[in-house]
Motif scaffolding. Structure first.
Motif, PDB file in Angstrom:
ATOM      1  N   PHE A   1      10.591  13.380  -6.969  1.00  0.00           N
ATOM      2  CA  PHE A   1      10.072  14.738  -6.891  1.00  0.00           C
ATOM      3  C   PHE A   1      11.226  15.674  -6.566  1.00  0.00           C
ATOM      4  N   THR A   2      11.487  16.656  -7.418  1.00  0.00           N
ATOM      5  CA  THR A   2      12.469  17.692  -7.121  1.00  0.00           C
ATOM      6  C   THR A   2      11.689  18.841  -6.492  1.00  0.00           C
ATOM      7  N   GLY A   3      12.020  19.157  -5.258  1.00  0.00           N
ATOM      8  CA  GLY A   3      11.204  20.077  -4.481  1.00  0.00           C
ATOM      9  C   GLY A   3      10.182  19.267  -3.702  1.00  0.00           C
ATOM     10  N   TYR A   4       9.259  19.958  -3.088  1.00  0.00           N
ATOM     11  CA  TYR A   4       8.311  19.303  -2.198  1.00  0.00           C
ATOM     12  C   TYR A   4       6.898  19.286  -2.786  1.00  0.00           C
ATOM     13  N   PRO A   5       6.347  18.076  -3.004  1.00  0.00           N
ATOM     14  CA  PRO A   5       4.962  17.996  -3.466  1.00  0.00           C
ATOM     15  C   PRO A   5       3.996  18.086  -2.287  1.00  0.00           C
ATOM     16  N   ASN A   6       2.771  18.457  -2.581  1.00  0.00           N
ATOM     17  CA  ASN A   6       1.705  18.390  -1.589  1.00  0.00           C
ATOM     18  C   ASN A   6       1.244  16.929  -1.582  1.00  0.00           C
ATOM     19  N   PRO A   7       1.474  16.180  -0.489  1.00  0.00           N
ATOM     20  CA  PRO A   7       1.179  14.744  -0.496  1.00  0.00           C
ATOM     21  C   PRO A   7      -0.280  14.400  -0.783  1.00  0.00           C
ATOM     22  N   SER A   8      -1.195  15.315  -0.508  1.00  0.00           N
ATOM     23  CA  SER A   8      -2.603  15.026  -0.774  1.00  0.00           C
ATOM     24  C   SER A   8      -3.007  15.404  -2.206  1.00  0.00           C
ATOM     25  N   ARG A   9      -2.055  15.879  -2.999  1.00  0.00           N
ATOM     26  CA  ARG A   9      -2.348  16.294  -4.373  1.00  0.00           C
ATOM     27  C   ARG A   9      -1.468  15.560  -5.381  1.00  0.00           C
ATOM     28  N   ILE A  10      -1.272  14.246  -5.156  1.00  0.00           N
ATOM     29  CA  ILE A  10      -0.541  13.386  -6.085  1.00  0.00           C
ATOM     30  C   ILE A  10      -1.561  12.413  -6.679  1.00  0.00           C
ATOM     31  N   PHE A  11      -1.658  12.396  -8.014  1.00  0.00           N
ATOM     32  CA  PHE A  11      -2.656  11.555  -8.681  1.00  0.00           C
ATOM     33  C   PHE A  11      -2.003  10.748  -9.794  1.00  0.00           C
ATOM     34  N   PHE A  12      -2.524   9.543 -10.013  1.00  0.00           N
ATOM     35  CA  PHE A  12      -2.061   8.676 -11.101  1.00  0.00           C
ATOM     36  C   PHE A  12      -3.183   8.481 -12.111  1.00  0.00           C
ATOM     37  N   TYR A  13      -2.776   8.355 -13.380  1.00  0.00           N
ATOM     38  CA  TYR A  13      -3.715   8.132 -14.469  1.00  0.00           C
ATOM     39  C   TYR A  13      -3.236   6.950 -15.302  1.00  0.00           C
ATOM     40  N   GLN A  14      -4.196   6.152 -15.768  1.00  0.00           N
ATOM     41  CA  GLN A  14      -3.915   5.091 -16.726  1.00  0.00           C
ATOM     42  C   GLN A  14      -4.713   5.424 -17.975  1.00  0.00           C
ATOM     43  N   ASN A  15      -4.034   5.583 -19.091  1.00  0.00           N
ATOM     44  CA  ASN A  15      -4.686   5.926 -20.351  1.00  0.00           C
ATOM     45  C   ASN A  15      -5.634   7.118 -20.187  1.00  0.00           C
ATOM     46  N   ARG A  16      -5.155   8.127 -19.480  1.00  0.00           N
ATOM     47  CA  ARG A  16      -5.849   9.403 -19.239  1.00  0.00           C
ATOM     48  C   ARG A  16      -7.059   9.301 -18.316  1.00  0.00           C
TER      49      ARG A  16
ATOM     50  N   ALA B   1      -1.526  -1.439 -14.861  1.00  0.00           N
ATOM     51  CA  ALA B   1      -0.202  -1.411 -15.484  1.00  0.00           C
ATOM     52  C   ALA B   1      -0.264  -1.753 -16.966  1.00  0.00           C
ATOM     53  N   ASN B   2      -1.060  -1.030 -17.707  1.00  0.00           N
ATOM     54  CA  ASN B   2      -1.135  -1.220 -19.156  1.00  0.00           C
ATOM     55  C   ASN B   2      -1.327   0.114 -19.844  1.00  0.00           C
ATOM     56  N   GLY B   3      -0.566   0.328 -20.915  1.00  0.00           N
ATOM     57  CA  GLY B   3      -0.737   1.539 -21.711  1.00  0.00           C
ATOM     58  C   GLY B   3       0.079   2.709 -21.223  1.00  0.00           C
ATOM     59  N   ILE B   4      -0.581   3.838 -21.116  1.00  0.00           N
ATOM     60  CA  ILE B   4       0.067   5.098 -20.722  1.00  0.00           C
ATOM     61  C   ILE B   4      -0.174   5.320 -19.233  1.00  0.00           C
ATOM     62  N   ILE B   5       0.892   5.551 -18.480  1.00  0.00           N
ATOM     63  CA  ILE B   5       0.803   5.828 -17.046  1.00  0.00           C
ATOM     64  C   ILE B   5       1.343   7.232 -16.818  1.00  0.00           C
ATOM     65  N   ALA B   6       0.583   8.037 -16.094  1.00  0.00           N
ATOM     66  CA  ALA B   6       1.015   9.409 -15.796  1.00  0.00           C
ATOM     67  C   ALA B   6       0.826   9.686 -14.315  1.00  0.00           C
ATOM     68  N   VAL B   7       1.696  10.528 -13.792  1.00  0.00           N
ATOM     69  CA  VAL B   7       1.554  11.028 -12.429  1.00  0.00           C
ATOM     70  C   VAL B   7       1.449  12.547 -12.515  1.00  0.00           C
ATOM     71  N   GLN B   8       0.558  13.086 -11.717  1.00  0.00           N
ATOM     72  CA  GLN B   8       0.349  14.540 -11.630  1.00  0.00           C
ATOM     73  C   GLN B   8       0.546  14.923 -10.173  1.00  0.00           C
ATOM     74  N   ALA B   9       1.293  15.987  -9.921  1.00  0.00           N
ATOM     75  CA  ALA B   9       1.520  16.434  -8.546  1.00  0.00           C
ATOM     76  C   ALA B   9       1.535  17.948  -8.481  1.00  0.00           C
ATOM     77  N   ASP B  10       0.968  18.460  -7.399  1.00  0.00           N
ATOM     78  CA  ASP B  10       0.996  19.895  -7.122  1.00  0.00           C
ATOM     79  C   ASP B  10       2.073  20.173  -6.090  1.00  0.00           C
ATOM     80  N   GLY B  11       2.711  21.326  -6.187  1.00  0.00           N
ATOM     81  CA  GLY B  11       3.718  21.727  -5.222  1.00  0.00           C
ATOM     82  C   GLY B  11       3.089  22.233  -3.932  1.00  0.00           C
ATOM     83  N   ILE B  12       3.903  22.350  -2.890  1.00  0.00           N
ATOM     84  CA  ILE B  12       3.400  22.839  -1.608  1.00  0.00           C
ATOM     85  C   ILE B  12       3.007  24.309  -1.687  1.00  0.00           C
ATOM     86  N   GLN B  13       3.532  25.014  -2.688  1.00  0.00           N
ATOM     87  CA  GLN B  13       3.186  26.422  -2.867  1.00  0.00           C
ATOM     88  C   GLN B  13       2.474  26.632  -4.201  1.00  0.00           C
ATOM     89  N   GLY B  14       1.844  25.577  -4.730  1.00  0.00           N
ATOM     90  CA  GLY B  14       1.124  25.669  -5.995  1.00  0.00           C
ATOM     91  C   GLY B  14       1.955  25.188  -7.165  1.00  0.00           C
TER      92      GLY B  14
END
Length: 145
Positions: free
Chosen positions: A66-81, A116-129
């Motif tokens: 993470f470059t900058g600071y993420p909001n730790p409670s707003r980090i999510f992972f997706y497998q195949n969407r 751990a199969n297919g497409i893996i994505a991580v989504q994160a929000d910043g501390i200031q949005g």
């Protein structure tokens, strides 16, 4: 003796001023990047090796920079969407700061190998949005017996 006391006083004031001058607001999240993945038996592999590797084990590991600071409670992972349930994800180790002063962090996550199969994505929000994503393709795995 008086010289030493004055010198000590100047050094103390200088050190106090330097530490105060370095204090700044934490930078908001500007980039998210999955850098490594791994499993119990395979170990950590760089992202460019995903197509050549089948992960084996009971746990799937993901290192995210993470470059900058993420909001730790707003980090999510997706497998195949599809959202991976947050209660299936844990942090492996203490977060590692990047740079001095810290301009970002590396988090290491663990989840069951079934994700751990297919497409893996991580989504994160910043501390200031703001929301940022990182996606990897072609992840393959098989559970160990």
């Amino acid at each position: 003796m008086r010289r030493w006391m004055m010198l000590f006083g100047f050094v103390a004031v200088f050190m106090l001023g330097v530490s105060m001058a370095c204090a700044a607001p934490a930078p908001n999240l500007s980039k998210v990047e999955i850098t490594y993945v791994g499993s119990d038996q395979t170990g950590w592999i760089p992202i460019d090796q995903i197509a050549k590797t089948t992960l084996v084990g009971q746990n799937f590991y993901v290192a995210v920079k993470f470059t900058g600071y993420p909001n730790p409670s707003r980090i999510f992972f997706y497998q195949n969407r599809v959202l991976i349930p947050p209660d299936k994800i844990s942090e492996l180790y203490e977060r590692k700061g990047i740079g001095n002063p810290h301009i970002g962090w590396v988090y290491q996550f663990a989840m069951p190998i079934a994700y751990a199969n297919g497409i893996i994505a991580v989504q994160a929000d910043g501390i200031q949005g703001g929301t940022h994503y990182s996606t990897i393709y072609g992840v393959k795995s098989k559970p160990s017996k």
